[in-house]
Design a protein around this motif. Structure first.
Motif, PDB file in Angstrom:
ATOM      1  N   MET A 230       0.848  -1.183   0.000  1.00  0.00           N
ATOM      2  CA  MET A 230       0.000   0.000   0.000  1.00  0.00           C
ATOM      3  C   MET A 230       0.889   1.240   0.000  1.00  0.00           C
ATOM      4  SD  MET A 230      -3.268  -0.854   2.487  1.00  0.00           S
ATOM      5  CE  MET A 230      -4.266   0.391   1.634  1.00  0.00           C
ATOM      6  N   THR A 231       0.400   2.271  -0.649  1.00  0.00           N
ATOM      7  CA  THR A 231       1.171   3.513  -0.716  1.00  0.00           C
ATOM      8  C   THR A 231       1.146   4.225   0.635  1.00  0.00           C
ATOM      9  OG1 THR A 231      -0.758   4.829  -1.377  1.00  0.00           O
ATOM     10  CG2 THR A 231       0.528   3.794  -3.132  1.00  0.00           C
ATOM     11  N   GLU A 232       2.059   5.156   0.821  1.00  0.00           N
ATOM     12  CA  GLU A 232       1.952   6.038   1.970  1.00  0.00           C
ATOM     13  C   GLU A 232       0.788   6.996   1.737  1.00  0.00           C
ATOM     14  OE1 GLU A 232       4.923   9.673   1.564  1.00  0.00           O
ATOM     15  OE2 GLU A 232       5.971   7.761   1.276  1.00  0.00           O
ATOM     16  N   PRO A 233       0.250   7.601   2.778  1.00  0.00           N
ATOM     17  CA  PRO A 233      -0.880   8.518   2.572  1.00  0.00           C
ATOM     18  C   PRO A 233      -0.520   9.642   1.608  1.00  0.00           C
ATOM     19  CG  PRO A 233      -0.607   8.024   4.903  1.00  0.00           C
ATOM     20  CD  PRO A 233       0.594   7.451   4.208  1.00  0.00           C
ATOM     21  N   ARG A 234      -1.448   9.927   0.709  1.00  0.00           N
ATOM     22  CA  ARG A 234      -1.237  10.992  -0.266  1.00  0.00           C
ATOM     23  C   ARG A 234      -2.580  11.652  -0.551  1.00  0.00           C
ATOM     24  NH1 ARG A 234       0.036   6.810  -5.306  1.00  0.00           N
ATOM     25  NH2 ARG A 234      -2.100   6.032  -5.581  1.00  0.00           N
ATOM     26  N   LEU A 235      -2.533  12.899  -0.970  1.00  0.00           N
ATOM     27  CA  LEU A 235      -3.770  13.592  -1.296  1.00  0.00           C
ATOM     28  C   LEU A 235      -4.517  12.814  -2.373  1.00  0.00           C
ATOM     29  CD1 LEU A 235      -2.633  17.327  -1.266  1.00  0.00           C
ATOM     30  CD2 LEU A 235      -4.349  16.284   0.231  1.00  0.00           C
ATOM     31  N   THR A 236      -5.802  12.622  -2.169  1.00  0.00           N
ATOM     32  CA  THR A 236      -6.601  11.820  -3.089  1.00  0.00           C
ATOM     33  C   THR A 236      -6.665  12.477  -4.457  1.00  0.00           C
ATOM     34  OG1 THR A 236      -7.929  10.977  -1.267  1.00  0.00           O
ATOM     35  CG2 THR A 236      -8.870  10.802  -3.481  1.00  0.00           C
ATOM     36  N   PRO A 237      -6.358  11.729  -5.544  1.00  0.00           N
ATOM     37  CA  PRO A 237      -6.518  12.301  -6.883  1.00  0.00           C
ATOM     38  C   PRO A 237      -7.959  12.751  -7.104  1.00  0.00           C
ATOM     39  CG  PRO A 237      -5.321  10.220  -6.977  1.00  0.00           C
ATOM     40  CD  PRO A 237      -5.837  10.357  -5.580  1.00  0.00           C
ATOM     41  N   GLY A 238      -8.134  13.889  -7.741  1.00  0.00           N
ATOM     42  CA  GLY A 238      -9.469  14.381  -7.998  1.00  0.00           C
ATOM     43  C   GLY A 238      -9.819  15.637  -7.251  1.00  0.00           C
ATOM     44  N   GLY A 239      -8.929  16.083  -6.348  1.00  0.00           N
ATOM     45  CA  GLY A 239      -9.092  17.408  -5.801  1.00  0.00           C
ATOM     46  C   GLY A 239      -9.866  17.549  -4.514  1.00  0.00           C
ATOM     47  N   LEU A 240     -10.241  16.433  -3.847  1.00  0.00           N
ATOM     48  CA  LEU A 240     -10.900  16.579  -2.555  1.00  0.00           C
ATOM     49  C   LEU A 240      -9.985  17.336  -1.609  1.00  0.00           C
ATOM     50  CD1 LEU A 240     -12.626  13.124  -2.044  1.00  0.00           C
ATOM     51  CD2 LEU A 240     -13.712  15.312  -2.459  1.00  0.00           C
ATOM     52  N   ALA A 241     -10.524  18.358  -0.969  1.00  0.00           N
ATOM     53  CA  ALA A 241      -9.683  19.330  -0.279  1.00  0.00           C
ATOM     54  C   ALA A 241      -8.951  18.758   0.921  1.00  0.00           C
ATOM     55  CB  ALA A 241     -10.541  20.527   0.140  1.00  0.00           C
ATOM     56  N   THR A 242      -9.603  17.882   1.689  1.00  0.00           N
ATOM     57  CA  THR A 242      -9.008  17.442   2.953  1.00  0.00           C
ATOM     58  C   THR A 242      -8.994  15.928   3.073  1.00  0.00           C
ATOM     59  OG1 THR A 242     -11.140  17.561   4.124  1.00  0.00           O
ATOM     60  CG2 THR A 242      -9.770  19.550   4.104  1.00  0.00           C
ATOM     61  N   GLN A 243      -8.800  15.218   1.962  1.00  0.00           N
ATOM     62  CA  GLN A 243      -8.762  13.756   2.008  1.00  0.00           C
ATOM     63  C   GLN A 243      -7.415  13.223   1.556  1.00  0.00           C
ATOM     64  OE1 GLN A 243     -12.100  11.110   0.791  1.00  0.00           O
ATOM     65  NE2 GLN A 243     -10.678  10.246  -0.692  1.00  0.00           N
ATOM     66  N   TYR A 244      -6.864  12.347   2.377  1.00  0.00           N
ATOM     67  CA  TYR A 244      -5.683  11.568   2.019  1.00  0.00           C
ATOM     68  C   TYR A 244      -6.114  10.122   1.808  1.00  0.00           C
ATOM     69  CZ  TYR A 244      -2.166  15.135   3.129  1.00  0.00           C
ATOM     70  OH  TYR A 244      -1.365  16.259   3.123  1.00  0.00           O
ATOM     71  N   SER A 245      -5.367   9.414   0.964  1.00  0.00           N
ATOM     72  CA  SER A 245      -5.650   8.011   0.678  1.00  0.00           C
ATOM     73  C   SER A 245      -4.364   7.201   0.704  1.00  0.00           C
ATOM     74  CB  SER A 245      -6.300   7.846  -0.702  1.00  0.00           C
ATOM     75  OG  SER A 245      -7.492   8.576  -0.811  1.00  0.00           O
ATOM     76  N   SER A 246      -4.513   5.938   1.026  1.00  0.00           N
ATOM     77  CA  SER A 246      -3.466   4.943   0.833  1.00  0.00           C
ATOM     78  C   SER A 246      -4.104   3.795   0.084  1.00  0.00           C
ATOM     79  CB  SER A 246      -2.910   4.459   2.176  1.00  0.00           C
ATOM     80  OG  SER A 246      -2.035   3.355   1.989  1.00  0.00           O
ATOM     81  N   VAL A 247      -3.507   3.387  -1.036  1.00  0.00           N
ATOM     82  CA  VAL A 247      -4.155   2.409  -1.903  1.00  0.00           C
ATOM     83  C   VAL A 247      -3.204   1.276  -2.237  1.00  0.00           C
ATOM     84  CG1 VAL A 247      -5.568   4.241  -2.902  1.00  0.00           C
ATOM     85  CG2 VAL A 247      -3.492   3.502  -4.095  1.00  0.00           C
ATOM     86  N   GLY A 248      -3.783   0.184  -2.700  1.00  0.00           N
ATOM     87  CA  GLY A 248      -3.005  -0.960  -3.140  1.00  0.00           C
ATOM     88  C   GLY A 248      -3.918  -2.027  -3.696  1.00  0.00           C
ATOM     89  N   HIS A 249      -3.319  -3.125  -4.171  1.00  0.00           N
ATOM     90  CA  HIS A 249      -4.104  -4.276  -4.598  1.00  0.00           C
ATOM     91  C   HIS A 249      -3.463  -5.521  -4.020  1.00  0.00           C
ATOM     92  CE1 HIS A 249      -1.385  -5.539  -8.076  1.00  0.00           C
ATOM     93  NE2 HIS A 249      -0.942  -4.328  -7.799  1.00  0.00           N
ATOM     94  N   TYR A 250      -4.286  -6.550  -3.832  1.00  0.00           N
ATOM     95  CA  TYR A 250      -3.800  -7.748  -3.146  1.00  0.00           C
ATOM     96  C   TYR A 250      -4.112  -8.991  -3.967  1.00  0.00           C
ATOM     97  CZ  TYR A 250      -8.613  -8.826  -1.710  1.00  0.00           C
ATOM     98  OH  TYR A 250      -9.955  -9.141  -1.710  1.00  0.00           O
ATOM     99  N   ASP A 251      -3.375 -10.049  -3.662  1.00  0.00           N
ATOM    100  CA  ASP A 251      -3.572 -11.356  -4.296  1.00  0.00           C
ATOM    101  C   ASP A 251      -3.037 -12.385  -3.319  1.00  0.00           C
ATOM    102  OD1 ASP A 251      -3.752 -13.618  -5.857  1.00  0.00           O
ATOM    103  OD2 ASP A 251      -2.840 -12.717  -7.640  1.00  0.00           O
ATOM    104  N   ILE A 252      -3.950 -13.094  -2.655  1.00  0.00           N
ATOM    105  CA  ILE A 252      -3.543 -14.064  -1.631  1.00  0.00           C
ATOM    106  C   ILE A 252      -4.244 -15.394  -1.888  1.00  0.00           C
ATOM    107  CG2 ILE A 252      -3.051 -12.333   0.140  1.00  0.00           C
ATOM    108  CD1 ILE A 252      -5.800 -12.926   1.359  1.00  0.00           C
ATOM    109  N   SER A 253      -3.834 -16.413  -1.157  1.00  0.00           N
ATOM    110  CA  SER A 253      -4.473 -17.720  -1.246  1.00  0.00           C
ATOM    111  C   SER A 253      -5.420 -17.898  -0.063  1.00  0.00           C
ATOM    112  CB  SER A 253      -3.411 -18.831  -1.244  1.00  0.00           C
ATOM    113  OG  SER A 253      -2.674 -18.804  -0.030  1.00  0.00           O
ATOM    114  N   GLU A 254      -6.211 -18.974  -0.090  1.00  0.00           N
ATOM    115  CA  GLU A 254      -7.199 -19.200   0.954  1.00  0.00           C
ATOM    116  C   GLU A 254      -6.572 -19.441   2.317  1.00  0.00           C
ATOM    117  OE1 GLU A 254      -9.923 -22.251  -0.141  1.00  0.00           O
ATOM    118  OE2 GLU A 254     -10.933 -21.033  -1.662  1.00  0.00           O
TER     119      GLU A 254
END
Length: 390
Positions: A230-254
């Motif tokens: 997951m990324t470190e917190p960063r300002l959300t793309p799209g211009g929301l004034a006071t929102q930070y996001s951390s994003v990623g994708h996962y792939d695990i087994s059962e």
């Protein structure tokens, strides 16, 4: 037939669903058809419930019309606007963690995202002691200091989006409505064959665009990242004034789990969720596929430890994958009053299910009975029914 443009668009959208690159199983495809049904609901509703001459707020995403990795903690309201007239937005402030306003230019497409013209939260407006407010949006190049609660609409402004964000699902909803200053008190023009045909065509075009856009969006912001990070917190793309996001994708087994450790934030809103490869939230009503800070168990050291897995680990902060062993990970922080850094963000560890007790430093206090977990799910079901009608 008058509805032929919509029928053609529906066939095109269905083909996009059937040929989506992430489909591996019959379940993936069936969820795609469910996703398509939500898109049909949303786009036909928007085509028939909105008038540029007499705007109304509608919800374009929710439990049954999902898109764009919708946040289970947020109610979304949107209205079509023009940049050359004045709008009056009135309402009452609920007890939610955040209430934000955003003006967008253009639309989401498979090639681009709309520009954010203006974005602010309710701290920027005057709210009366009883919670009521009035905000005006209209033509103008710059904010007018003589008109408090007035915000200019830059050339190209086309959408007004309002988000009501819940840190606690029992918080009280507010109210919101919009009117054009020059048409309030009048009725829209009666239907004509031409206008009906245009509405069906508009709904069809929006449906195809919706499917294309949100299949492409993760390529820009998620799938170029290393898996199970997951990324470190960063300002959300799209211009929301006071929102930070951390994003990623996962792939695990059962037989694997992801342990995510994140500090409890001082921001009024902090929430985590999983998303399917259709880039929508998983079932957050009947399963615990998301947790915000008020729903999470916080350990004595101030950390929140989430366990993402298919198998039940028997802990309170279990995030259920509900058969989705691949998908998207998302943290949001809103109404922040300072810059967030890497220290505010999550740490990820992939472990075997059997390793979980030894990996959680407060495991003994993290466990929950099946009856206790069922009570948590019942609470989610009741809270969603109270604030999100179908």
């Amino acid at each position: 037939m008058l509805t032929d443009p919509f029928a053609d668009a529906l066939a095109e959208a269905e083909k996009l669903i059937e040929t989506a690159p992430h489909i591996r199983t019959e379940q993936d495809l069936l969820e795609g058809y469910q996703y398509l049904a939500g898109g049909i609901l949303a786009t036909t509703h928007a085509a028939w419930a909105t008038e540029r001459s007499h705007p109304t707020f509608i919800s374009g995403t929710g439990p049954y019309m999902k898109m764009g990795l919708d946040n289970p903690d947020t109610l979304y309201f949107g209205a079509r606007i023009s940049d050359d007239v004045e709008y009056v937005v009135t309402g009452t402030r609920g007890t939610t963690a955040d209430l934000s306003f955003q003006i967008l230019s253009g639309n989401y497409t498979s090639a681009d995202v709309p520009g954010s013209v203006t974005a602010f939260d309710d701290r920027e407006i005057d709210i009366a002691a009883d919670g009521s407010f009035e905000v005006r949006f209209g033509p103008g190049a710059e904010p007018d200091a003589s008109r408090r609660n007035y915000f200019p609409l830059a050339p190209g402004s086309s959408q007004l989006v309002v988000r009501e964000v819940y840190s606690d699902w029992s918080q009280r909803r507010g109210t919101i409505r919009i009117a054009r200053a020059d048409t309030s008190g009048t009725a829209p023009d009666p239907l004509t064959r031409e206008s009906v045909e245009k509405r069906y065509a508009r709904a069809g075009k929006a449906l195809v665009s919706r499917v294309k856009t949100w299949l492409q969006f993760p390529e820009w912001f998620y799938l170029n990242l290393p898996v199970n990070t997951m990324t470190e917190p960063r300002l959300t793309p799209g211009g929301l004034a006071t929102q930070y996001s951390s994003v990623g994708h996962y792939d695990i087994s059962e037989d694997q789990a992801i342990i995510i450790t994140v500090p409890r934030s001082d921001a009024p809103y902090q929430g985590f969720q999983l998303g399917s490869l259709w880039y929508i939230s998983l079932d957050y009503i009947n399963h615990q596929t998301s947790l915000n800070v008020s729903q999470s168990q916080v350990d004595p050291d101030g950390m929140i430890r989430l366990v993402v897995s298919e198998a039940d680990p028997g802990v309170t902060n279990w995030i259920e994958t509900t058969g989705h062993l691949r998908g998207y990970l998302q943290f949001r922080w809103q109404r922040v009053s300072r810059e967030l850094t890497e220290a505010d963000g999550p740490r990820i560890e992939i472990v075997g299910i059997e390793e979980i007790p030894g990996k959680l430093p407060y495991y003994r206090s993290n466990t929950i009975t099946r009856e206790g977990y069922a009570a948590r799910i019942a609470g989610r079901q009741a809270a969603v029914a109270d604030r999100m009608l179908g």
